[in-house]
Design a protein around this motif. Structure first.
Motif, PDB file in Angstrom:
ATOM      1  N   HIS A   3     164.852  37.611 -40.047  1.00 46.19           N
ATOM      2  CA  HIS A   3     164.516  37.125 -38.711  1.00 46.19           C
ATOM      3  C   HIS A   3     162.999  37.001 -38.575  1.00 46.19           C
ATOM      4  CE1 HIS A   3     168.473  39.120 -38.213  1.00 46.19           C
ATOM      5  NE2 HIS A   3     168.719  38.062 -37.447  1.00 46.19           N
ATOM      6  N   SER A   4     162.563  35.943 -37.904  1.00 46.24           N
ATOM      7  CA  SER A   4     161.138  35.675 -37.755  1.00 46.24           C
ATOM      8  C   SER A   4     160.436  36.765 -36.952  1.00 46.24           C
ATOM      9  CB  SER A   4     160.925  34.309 -37.102  1.00 46.24           C
ATOM     10  OG  SER A   4     161.514  34.270 -35.814  1.00 46.24           O
ATOM     11  N   GLU A   5     161.139  37.375 -36.010  1.00 48.69           N
ATOM     12  CA  GLU A   5     160.518  38.404 -35.173  1.00 48.69           C
ATOM     13  C   GLU A   5     160.012  39.573 -36.022  1.00 48.69           C
ATOM     14  OE1 GLU A   5     161.613  41.487 -31.504  1.00 48.69           O
ATOM     15  OE2 GLU A   5     163.097  40.042 -32.220  1.00 48.69           O
ATOM     16  N   GLN A   6     160.850  40.034 -36.953  1.00 48.07           N
ATOM     17  CA  GLN A   6     160.446  41.162 -37.799  1.00 48.07           C
ATOM     18  C   GLN A   6     159.383  40.734 -38.810  1.00 48.07           C
ATOM     19  OE1 GLN A   6     161.132  44.153 -37.111  1.00 48.07           O
ATOM     20  NE2 GLN A   6     162.617  43.664 -35.530  1.00 48.07           N
ATOM     21  N   ALA A   7     159.470  39.494 -39.273  1.00 47.93           N
ATOM     22  CA  ALA A   7     158.439  38.989 -40.191  1.00 47.93           C
ATOM     23  C   ALA A   7     157.081  38.965 -39.493  1.00 47.93           C
ATOM     24  CB  ALA A   7     158.807  37.589 -40.672  1.00 47.93           C
ATOM     25  N   GLU A   8     157.069  38.556 -38.234  1.00 48.78           N
ATOM     26  CA  GLU A   8     155.825  38.527 -37.472  1.00 48.78           C
ATOM     27  C   GLU A   8     155.299  39.931 -37.219  1.00 48.78           C
ATOM     28  OE1 GLU A   8     156.751  36.312 -33.986  1.00 48.78           O
ATOM     29  OE2 GLU A   8     156.983  34.407 -35.057  1.00 48.78           O
ATOM     30  N   CYS A   9     156.180  40.876 -36.948  1.00 45.15           N
ATOM     31  CA  CYS A   9     155.763  42.271 -36.738  1.00 45.15           C
ATOM     32  C   CYS A   9     155.108  42.827 -37.999  1.00 45.15           C
ATOM     33  CB  CYS A   9     156.964  43.135 -36.363  1.00 45.15           C
ATOM     34  SG  CYS A   9     157.587  42.879 -34.690  1.00 45.15           S
ATOM     35  N   PHE A  10     155.736  42.543 -39.134  1.00 44.16           N
ATOM     36  CA  PHE A  10     155.174  43.029 -40.399  1.00 44.16           C
ATOM     37  C   PHE A  10     153.828  42.367 -40.684  1.00 44.16           C
ATOM     38  CE2 PHE A  10     154.509  42.670 -44.981  1.00 44.16           C
ATOM     39  CZ  PHE A  10     154.542  44.015 -45.343  1.00 44.16           C
ATOM     40  N   ALA A  11     153.740  41.066 -40.457  1.00 45.85           N
ATOM     41  CA  ALA A  11     152.486  40.351 -40.703  1.00 45.85           C
ATOM     42  C   ALA A  11     151.366  40.911 -39.832  1.00 45.85           C
ATOM     43  CB  ALA A  11     152.674  38.857 -40.441  1.00 45.85           C
ATOM     44  N   TYR A  12     151.691  41.229 -38.591  1.00 43.34           N
ATOM     45  CA  TYR A  12     150.696  41.789 -37.683  1.00 43.34           C
ATOM     46  C   TYR A  12     150.224  43.151 -38.180  1.00 43.34           C
ATOM     47  CZ  TYR A  12     148.659  43.670 -33.382  1.00 43.34           C
ATOM     48  OH  TYR A  12     147.816  44.240 -32.459  1.00 43.34           O
ATOM     49  N   LEU A  13     151.160  43.982 -38.632  1.00 45.27           N
ATOM     50  CA  LEU A  13     150.787  45.298 -39.156  1.00 45.27           C
ATOM     51  C   LEU A  13     149.935  45.162 -40.417  1.00 45.27           C
ATOM     52  CD1 LEU A  13     154.100  47.333 -38.749  1.00 45.27           C
ATOM     53  CD2 LEU A  13     152.016  47.530 -37.391  1.00 45.27           C
ATOM     54  N   ALA A  14     150.291  44.203 -41.266  1.00 47.41           N
ATOM     55  CA  ALA A  14     149.516  43.975 -42.493  1.00 47.41           C
ATOM     56  C   ALA A  14     148.087  43.554 -42.160  1.00 47.41           C
ATOM     57  CB  ALA A  14     150.195  42.920 -43.367  1.00 47.41           C
ATOM     58  N   LEU A  15     147.934  42.719 -41.135  1.00 42.40           N
ATOM     59  CA  LEU A  15     146.603  42.284 -40.715  1.00 42.40           C
ATOM     60  C   LEU A  15     145.801  43.446 -40.137  1.00 42.40           C
ATOM     61  CD1 LEU A  15     147.446  38.830 -39.085  1.00 42.40           C
ATOM     62  CD2 LEU A  15     146.112  39.215 -41.168  1.00 42.40           C
ATOM     63  N   ARG A  16     146.459  44.302 -39.363  1.00 44.01           N
ATOM     64  CA  ARG A  16     145.759  45.462 -38.800  1.00 44.01           C
ATOM     65  C   ARG A  16     145.315  46.405 -39.912  1.00 44.01           C
ATOM     66  NH1 ARG A  16     148.185  48.459 -33.702  1.00 44.01           N
ATOM     67  NH2 ARG A  16     146.038  49.254 -33.760  1.00 44.01           N
ATOM     68  N   CYS A  17     146.176  46.614 -40.897  1.00 48.50           N
ATOM     69  CA  CYS A  17     145.796  47.449 -42.043  1.00 48.50           C
ATOM     70  C   CYS A  17     144.652  46.790 -42.813  1.00 48.50           C
ATOM     71  CB  CYS A  17     146.988  47.658 -42.970  1.00 48.50           C
ATOM     72  SG  CYS A  17     148.271  48.755 -42.309  1.00 48.50           S
ATOM     73  N   GLY A  18     144.723  45.466 -42.953  1.00 44.76           N
ATOM     74  CA  GLY A  18     143.687  44.732 -43.667  1.00 44.76           C
ATOM     75  C   GLY A  18     142.324  44.895 -43.017  1.00 44.76           C
ATOM     76  N   LYS A  19     142.309  44.966 -41.688  1.00 49.06           N
ATOM     77  CA  LYS A  19     141.039  45.172 -40.980  1.00 49.06           C
ATOM     78  C   LYS A  19     140.449  46.534 -41.306  1.00 49.06           C
ATOM     79  CE  LYS A  19     140.395  43.830 -36.774  1.00 49.06           C
ATOM     80  NZ  LYS A  19     140.546  43.646 -35.303  1.00 49.06           N
ATOM     81  N   VAL A  20     141.308  47.510 -41.526  1.00 54.60           N
ATOM     82  CA  VAL A  20     140.825  48.842 -41.932  1.00 54.60           C
ATOM     83  C   VAL A  20     140.241  48.777 -43.333  1.00 54.60           C
ATOM     84  CG1 VAL A  20     141.484  51.230 -42.427  1.00 54.60           C
ATOM     85  CG2 VAL A  20     142.484  50.052 -40.460  1.00 54.60           C
ATOM     86  N   TYR A  21     140.945  48.081 -44.233  1.00 54.19           N
ATOM     87  CA  TYR A  21     140.506  48.020 -45.638  1.00 54.19           C
ATOM     88  C   TYR A  21     139.117  47.390 -45.783  1.00 54.19           C
ATOM     89  CZ  TYR A  21     145.599  48.496 -46.359  1.00 54.19           C
ATOM     90  OH  TYR A  21     146.911  48.887 -46.322  1.00 54.19           O
ATOM     91  N   VAL A  22     138.772  46.467 -44.886  1.00 53.64           N
ATOM     92  CA  VAL A  22     137.478  45.779 -45.004  1.00 53.64           C
ATOM     93  C   VAL A  22     136.491  46.225 -43.929  1.00 53.64           C
ATOM     94  CG1 VAL A  22     138.523  43.750 -46.077  1.00 53.64           C
ATOM     95  CG2 VAL A  22     138.228  43.804 -43.590  1.00 53.64           C
ATOM     96  N   SER A  23     136.819  47.307 -43.230  1.00 55.84           N
ATOM     97  CA  SER A  23     135.937  47.798 -42.179  1.00 55.84           C
ATOM     98  C   SER A  23     134.650  48.368 -42.769  1.00 55.84           C
ATOM     99  CB  SER A  23     136.639  48.884 -41.357  1.00 55.84           C
ATOM    100  OG  SER A  23     136.867  50.036 -42.156  1.00 55.84           O
ATOM    101  N   GLN A  24     133.630  48.438 -41.944  1.00 52.07           N
ATOM    102  CA  GLN A  24     132.379  49.019 -42.389  1.00 52.07           C
ATOM    103  C   GLN A  24     132.548  50.482 -42.781  1.00 52.07           C
ATOM    104  OE1 GLN A  24     130.057  47.279 -43.168  1.00 52.07           O
ATOM    105  NE2 GLN A  24     129.396  45.749 -41.702  1.00 52.07           N
ATOM    106  N   GLN A  25     133.399  51.201 -42.027  1.00 55.36           N
ATOM    107  CA  GLN A  25     133.633  52.608 -42.360  1.00 55.36           C
ATOM    108  C   GLN A  25     134.227  52.745 -43.752  1.00 55.36           C
ATOM    109  OE1 GLN A  25     134.538  51.046 -39.511  1.00 55.36           O
ATOM    110  NE2 GLN A  25     134.851  52.493 -37.817  1.00 55.36           N
ATOM    111  N   ASP A  26     135.176  51.861 -44.067  1.00 54.31           N
ATOM    112  CA  ASP A  26     135.814  51.903 -45.385  1.00 54.31           C
ATOM    113  C   ASP A  26     134.793  51.592 -46.480  1.00 54.31           C
ATOM    114  OD1 ASP A  26     138.848  51.741 -46.625  1.00 54.31           O
ATOM    115  OD2 ASP A  26     137.418  50.490 -47.734  1.00 54.31           O
ATOM    116  N   ARG A  27     133.974  50.575 -46.257  1.00 53.48           N
ATOM    117  CA  ARG A  27     132.972  50.180 -47.258  1.00 53.48           C
ATOM    118  C   ARG A  27     131.984  51.326 -47.499  1.00 53.48           C
ATOM    119  NH1 ARG A  27     132.921  44.575 -48.103  1.00 53.48           N
ATOM    120  NH2 ARG A  27     134.182  43.391 -46.634  1.00 53.48           N
ATOM    121  N   PHE A  28     131.497  51.931 -46.408  1.00 56.60           N
ATOM    122  CA  PHE A  28     130.532  53.006 -46.562  1.00 56.60           C
ATOM    123  C   PHE A  28     131.167  54.220 -47.243  1.00 56.60           C
ATOM    124  CE2 PHE A  28     128.226  51.113 -42.710  1.00 56.60           C
ATOM    125  CZ  PHE A  28     127.288  50.474 -43.525  1.00 56.60           C
ATOM    126  N   ALA A  29     132.419  54.531 -46.868  1.00 59.28           N
ATOM    127  CA  ALA A  29     133.097  55.661 -47.482  1.00 59.28           C
ATOM    128  C   ALA A  29     133.299  55.442 -48.972  1.00 59.28           C
ATOM    129  CB  ALA A  29     134.444  55.884 -46.791  1.00 59.28           C
TER     130      ALA A  29
END
Length: 220
Positions: free
Chosen positions: A194-220
């Protein structure tokens, strides 16, 4: 983090029980998936729960087994991070491999061959090392981004829970909506029904991705 295992499968396959205490796999139980950022004092990472390479690897194996019931593919997933060094993918920058992040897998075969427990299991069950030392050959286990695979699915869901982006209930709803289908490359791939769950997962992946490339992550 072990609570996610119940989502991936309602039973623990015997081959995982036999191998999880091997020296090579126990070593990566002391290597964190977050590359050591949780050892810093940054507020973003201060409250992260321990999440080891072994926990991730078992989760990947359980996902593969859940959808395929193929022990060999699941073993490849179980051992895909077996050669990961301290601080995980941080070393990829020194190795010039920060985009593909595969340099940490160069010694996978050696780690398997040098572990008596794993080698004995493979020999007893007539499983070739060639079939389990490269999980990239199994599209359910791994494939190029942005396609969905067990590896990418496991760390995205686990990190979404650890970063408090999603609840266990929401993760379960996403996971139970996944099935195996044939993609545009005529390969097997994990697909959402179902597209609804695919969109939920994509949104979570994007939020995690923002953490992976955050300044805090880079500095750490």
């Amino acid at each position: 983090m072990n609570c996610l295992y119940a989502i991936y499968h309602d039973e623990f396959p015997e081959f995982i029980k036999q191998l999880e205490n091997s020296a090579a796999l126990q070593r990566i139980d002391h290597i964190d998936m977050n590359c050591g950022v949780n050892y810093t004092s940054y507020p973003l990472f201060r409250d992260l729960q321990p999440y080891s390479r072994l926990q991730h690897s078992i989760g990947v194996a359980l996902i593969i087994y859940h959808f395929t019931h193929d022990t060999v593919q699941s073993l490849a997933g179980l051992m895909h991070d077996i050669s990961t060094p301290a601080f995980s993918h941080t070393i990829d920058f020194m190795n010039g491999d920060y985009l593909k992040q595969e340099s940490t897998e160069e010694n996978t075969r050696i780690c398997i061959e040098n572990d008596a427990c794993i080698s004995q299991y493979l020999s007893t069950n007539k499983i070739s090392i060639e079939d389990v030392c490269n999980y990239h050959i199994y599209p359910i286990a791994d494939n190029p981004s942005p396609q969905l695979s067990a590896d990418r699915l496991e760390y995205t869901l686990s990190n979404a829970l650890n970063y408090h982006f999603a609840s266990k209930k929401e993760i379960a709803e996403i996971y139970t909506d996944i099935t195996i289908g044939i993609n545009e490359k005529c390969e097997e791939e994990l697909l959402f029904m179902h597209s609804e769950q695919a969109e939920c997962f994509a949104y979570l992946a994007l939020r995690c991705g923002k953490v992976y490339v955050s300044q805090q992550d880079r500095f750490a």
